[in-house]
Design a protein around this motif. Structure first.
Motif, PDB file in Angstrom:
ATOM      1  N   VAL A 126      -3.435   4.864 -60.574  1.00  0.00           N
ATOM      2  CA  VAL A 126      -3.532   5.282 -59.169  1.00  0.00           C
ATOM      3  C   VAL A 126      -2.138   5.317 -58.531  1.00  0.00           C
ATOM      4  O   VAL A 126      -1.173   4.804 -59.093  1.00  0.00           O
ATOM      5  N   ALA A 127      -2.078   5.914 -57.351  1.00  0.00           N
ATOM      6  CA  ALA A 127      -0.842   5.905 -56.554  1.00  0.00           C
ATOM      7  C   ALA A 127      -1.208   5.387 -55.163  1.00  0.00           C
ATOM      8  O   ALA A 127      -2.016   6.006 -54.473  1.00  0.00           O
ATOM      9  N   ALA A 128      -0.644   4.251 -54.794  1.00  0.00           N
ATOM     10  CA  ALA A 128      -0.999   3.599 -53.525  1.00  0.00           C
ATOM     11  C   ALA A 128       0.128   3.783 -52.524  1.00  0.00           C
ATOM     12  O   ALA A 128       1.300   3.574 -52.854  1.00  0.00           O
ATOM     13  N   VAL A 140     -10.325  -5.684 -59.741  1.00  0.00           N
ATOM     14  CA  VAL A 140     -10.920  -5.204 -58.490  1.00  0.00           C
ATOM     15  C   VAL A 140     -11.698  -6.353 -57.860  1.00  0.00           C
ATOM     16  O   VAL A 140     -12.053  -7.313 -58.539  1.00  0.00           O
ATOM     17  N   THR A 141     -11.969  -6.239 -56.562  1.00  0.00           N
ATOM     18  CA  THR A 141     -12.749  -7.260 -55.872  1.00  0.00           C
ATOM     19  C   THR A 141     -14.044  -6.621 -55.379  1.00  0.00           C
ATOM     20  O   THR A 141     -14.239  -5.403 -55.518  1.00  0.00           O
ATOM     21  N   SER A 142     -14.899  -7.457 -54.781  1.00  0.00           N
ATOM     22  CA  SER A 142     -16.167  -6.906 -54.298  1.00  0.00           C
ATOM     23  C   SER A 142     -15.879  -5.885 -53.201  1.00  0.00           C
ATOM     24  O   SER A 142     -14.924  -6.029 -52.433  1.00  0.00           O
ATOM     25  N   GLY A 143     -16.673  -4.854 -53.164  1.00  0.00           N
ATOM     26  CA  GLY A 143     -16.494  -3.836 -52.129  1.00  0.00           C
ATOM     27  C   GLY A 143     -15.608  -2.691 -52.571  1.00  0.00           C
ATOM     28  O   GLY A 143     -15.458  -1.708 -51.840  1.00  0.00           O
ATOM     29  N   VAL A 144     -15.005  -2.788 -53.761  1.00  0.00           N
ATOM     30  CA  VAL A 144     -14.166  -1.678 -54.227  1.00  0.00           C
ATOM     31  C   VAL A 144     -15.057  -0.657 -54.939  1.00  0.00           C
ATOM     32  O   VAL A 144     -15.726  -0.980 -55.925  1.00  0.00           O
ATOM     33  N   THR A 145     -15.077   0.559 -54.406  1.00  0.00           N
ATOM     34  CA  THR A 145     -15.946   1.596 -54.975  1.00  0.00           C
ATOM     35  C   THR A 145     -15.161   2.813 -55.465  1.00  0.00           C
ATOM     36  O   THR A 145     -15.700   3.671 -56.147  1.00  0.00           O
ATOM     37  N   THR A 146     -13.910   2.894 -55.094  1.00  0.00           N
ATOM     38  CA  THR A 146     -13.147   4.122 -55.349  1.00  0.00           C
ATOM     39  C   THR A 146     -12.545   4.167 -56.746  1.00  0.00           C
ATOM     40  O   THR A 146     -12.351   5.244 -57.303  1.00  0.00           O
ATOM     41  N   VAL A 147     -12.195   3.008 -57.301  1.00  0.00           N
ATOM     42  CA  VAL A 147     -11.516   2.969 -58.605  1.00  0.00           C
ATOM     43  C   VAL A 147     -12.042   1.798 -59.428  1.00  0.00           C
ATOM     44  O   VAL A 147     -12.689   0.886 -58.896  1.00  0.00           O
ATOM     45  N   SER A 148     -11.725   1.829 -60.734  1.00  0.00           N
ATOM     46  CA  SER A 148     -12.167   0.765 -61.644  1.00  0.00           C
ATOM     47  C   SER A 148     -10.972   0.232 -62.418  1.00  0.00           C
ATOM     48  O   SER A 148      -9.905   0.888 -62.462  1.00  0.00           O
ATOM     49  N   LEU A 195      -7.512   4.931 -52.561  1.00  0.00           N
ATOM     50  CA  LEU A 195      -7.085   5.157 -53.950  1.00  0.00           C
ATOM     51  C   LEU A 195      -8.047   6.093 -54.676  1.00  0.00           C
ATOM     52  O   LEU A 195      -9.257   6.030 -54.460  1.00  0.00           O
ATOM     53  N   ARG A 196      -7.492   6.952 -55.514  1.00  0.00           N
ATOM     54  CA  ARG A 196      -8.293   7.834 -56.361  1.00  0.00           C
ATOM     55  C   ARG A 196      -7.676   7.804 -57.753  1.00  0.00           C
ATOM     56  O   ARG A 196      -6.436   7.772 -57.868  1.00  0.00           O
ATOM     57  N   PRO A 197      -8.486   7.863 -58.825  1.00  0.00           N
ATOM     58  CA  PRO A 197      -7.889   7.939 -60.167  1.00  0.00           C
ATOM     59  C   PRO A 197      -7.063   9.213 -60.287  1.00  0.00           C
ATOM     60  O   PRO A 197      -7.490  10.265 -59.813  1.00  0.00           O
ATOM     61  N   LEU A 198      -5.893   9.110 -60.898  1.00  0.00           N
ATOM     62  CA  LEU A 198      -5.020  10.283 -61.034  1.00  0.00           C
ATOM     63  C   LEU A 198      -5.099  10.859 -62.440  1.00  0.00           C
ATOM     64  O   LEU A 198      -5.209  10.095 -63.410  1.00  0.00           O
ATOM     65  N   THR A 234      -3.127 -12.404 -55.386  1.00  0.00           N
ATOM     66  CA  THR A 234      -4.584 -12.332 -55.526  1.00  0.00           C
ATOM     67  C   THR A 234      -5.124 -11.315 -54.527  1.00  0.00           C
ATOM     68  O   THR A 234      -4.880 -11.455 -53.320  1.00  0.00           O
ATOM     69  N   PRO A 235      -5.835 -10.283 -54.996  1.00  0.00           N
ATOM     70  CA  PRO A 235      -6.369  -9.298 -54.040  1.00  0.00           C
ATOM     71  C   PRO A 235      -7.496  -9.876 -53.206  1.00  0.00           C
ATOM     72  O   PRO A 235      -8.286 -10.689 -53.699  1.00  0.00           O
ATOM     73  N   GLY A 236      -7.574  -9.461 -51.952  1.00  0.00           N
ATOM     74  CA  GLY A 236      -8.682  -9.849 -51.076  1.00  0.00           C
ATOM     75  C   GLY A 236      -9.802  -8.828 -51.165  1.00  0.00           C
ATOM     76  O   GLY A 236      -9.716  -7.872 -51.952  1.00  0.00           O
ATOM     77  N   ASP A 237     -10.838  -9.018 -50.343  1.00  0.00           N
ATOM     78  CA  ASP A 237     -11.979  -8.097 -50.376  1.00  0.00           C
ATOM     79  C   ASP A 237     -11.515  -6.660 -50.152  1.00  0.00           C
ATOM     80  O   ASP A 237     -10.717  -6.394 -49.245  1.00  0.00           O
ATOM     81  N   GLY A 238     -12.044  -5.761 -50.951  1.00  0.00           N
ATOM     82  CA  GLY A 238     -11.707  -4.345 -50.787  1.00  0.00           C
ATOM     83  C   GLY A 238     -10.349  -3.985 -51.349  1.00  0.00           C
ATOM     84  O   GLY A 238      -9.915  -2.841 -51.233  1.00  0.00           O
ATOM     85  N   GLN A 239      -9.680  -4.959 -51.971  1.00  0.00           N
ATOM     86  CA  GLN A 239      -8.346  -4.670 -52.524  1.00  0.00           C
ATOM     87  C   GLN A 239      -8.374  -4.692 -54.046  1.00  0.00           C
ATOM     88  O   GLN A 239      -9.330  -5.193 -54.661  1.00  0.00           O
ATOM     89  N   VAL A 240      -7.299  -4.156 -54.636  1.00  0.00           N
ATOM     90  CA  VAL A 240      -7.155  -4.175 -56.092  1.00  0.00           C
ATOM     91  C   VAL A 240      -5.791  -4.779 -56.448  1.00  0.00           C
ATOM     92  O   VAL A 240      -4.870  -4.782 -55.622  1.00  0.00           O
TER      93      VAL A 240
END
Ligand SMILES: NC(=O)c1ccc[n+]([C@@H]2O[C@H](COP(=O)([O-])OP(=O)(O)OC[C@H]3O[C@@H](n4cnc5c(N)ncnc54)[C@H](OP(=O)(O)O)[C@@H]3O)[C@@H](O)[C@H]2O)c1
Length: 325
Positions: A85-87, A72-80, A105-108, A24-30
């Protein structure tokens, strides 16, 4: 889902396939559905048990994960959700699903294949970082140790792309040296030969080398320091060849106006995020346009994680080893 886990430190055979709940992702995680996992040398060091990077047991190896965002969780703004992505540096990477921090993370682009995407996750960024830390100027001589490795084969090419004059690649087998030459190295040297520094001097002359990129250390470190030109920089970023204590330089050896600088990618991202992000954007473009070639040595199923580690420990890889679910 399946994970690869080890309950004790040791050889590759301590890696076991087990069942686990989807994390389960935490805040700011995917949450990512894994497409490919880049196998990093450090994962083998941690698995063996490293006094420098102690890790708790049981453990799932860390690595670079290419995947699709499932949640995605709350606070994630970089990806949907749905982005590919590549982490980098995913803490529990050898699994069908992983949790990753979203900040970096950025969409590739879809055109970038899994091998290239996994190289962009960290090896290419590390290669770029070490050249920046080495303050390479156009025309300077660069020596890349372990030049056929996951990071090394990209560093050879990036050094050229960044305007290096002569690029010297060192590695531990004829196949690796040939590989490094095919990537643009001007001079290739087998550093398993005790006389390897003489071969470097024969190629660059007595002035020496302006920038050394050293991830090997061990018996390679001191001769590398001696090979540095006045005002030369040795960038220390790993110790794959160290046995026991890490290297110590005598300060007197630096009187020839030589610099030794250490770097780690996470520190760079922490302290120079804008520079690191600019680097990533540049690297994506270099890969997309085919100017930076990423090599995949082997693609193995997740269930063959032990074999993947064995390849790295046998020092066989030309480029990157991937695991796929
Ligand atoms: N500072 C950072 O931010 C950072 C980030 C990521 C990785 N790293 C470090 O960068 C280095 C390269 O990582 P990588 O994942 O790209 O690995 P890699 O270069 O693909 O593999 C390590 C290479 O080191 C060489 N080596 C020399 N002595 C060795 C020994 N005793 N045992 C095994 N290998 C030995 C081998 O090449 P030859 O056979 O040609 O000698 C081997 O292929 C590692 O030391 C890693 O810890 C640093």
């Amino acid at each position: 889902m399946r994970v690869v886990r080890y309950h004790e430190h040791g050889g590759p055979d301590v890696l076991r396939i087990e069942e686990a709940d989807v994390p389960t992702p935490g805040d700011g995680q995917v949450l990512l559905r894994t497409e490919a996992i880049g196998v990093n040398f450090i994962a083998t060091e941690l698995r063996r048990g490293s006094e420098f990077f102690p890790n708790r047991l049981p453990a799932i190896p860390l690595g670079d994960v290419v995947g699709t965002v499932e949640a995605v969780t709350s606070g994630v703004t970089t990806v949907s959700v749905g982005d590919r992505v590549a982490a980098w540096g995913v803490k529990e990477a050898y699994a069908d699903y992983v949790v990753a921090d979203s900040a970096w993370l950025r969409p590739l682009p879809a055109s970038i294949d899994a091998g290239a995407a996994s190289a962009l996750a960290s090896p290419a960024q590390v290669a770029y970082n070490i050249l920046r830390v080495g303050r390479l100027s156009p025309g300077e001589t660069v020596m890349v140790h372990a030049a056929a490795g996951s990071i090394g084969h990209l560093a050879v090419q990036l050094a050229k792309l960044e305007g290096a004059g002569t690029v010297i690649a060192t590695a531990g087998s004829p196949a690796k040296l040939e590989f490094a030459r095919s990537l643009g190295a001007d001079v290739v040297v087998d550093y398993r030969e005790p006389t390897w520094p003489d071969a470097v001097r024969a190629a660059v002359g007595d002035r020496g080398v302006d920038v050394v990129l050293d991830s090997v250390e061990g018996t390679v470190f001191q001769p590398s320091l001696e090979l540095l030109a006045p005002f030369g920089r040795l960038v220390y970023y790993g110790f794959a060849g160290a046995s026991g204590e890490t290297a110590r330089a005598s300060m007197v050896d630096l009187f020839g106006i030589k610099y030794v600088v250490g770097t780690s990618f996470d520190q760079w991202v922490t302290h120079r995020p804008e520079e690191a992000e600019a680097g990533l954007i540049k690297l994506i473009e270099l890969v997309r346009t085919g100017k930076l070639r990423t090599a995949v040595h082997a693609t193995l199923p997740l269930t063959d994680a032990a074999k993947a580690h064995q390849i790295l420990e046998n020092r066989e890889q030309l480029g990157r080893v991937l695991l796929v679910p």
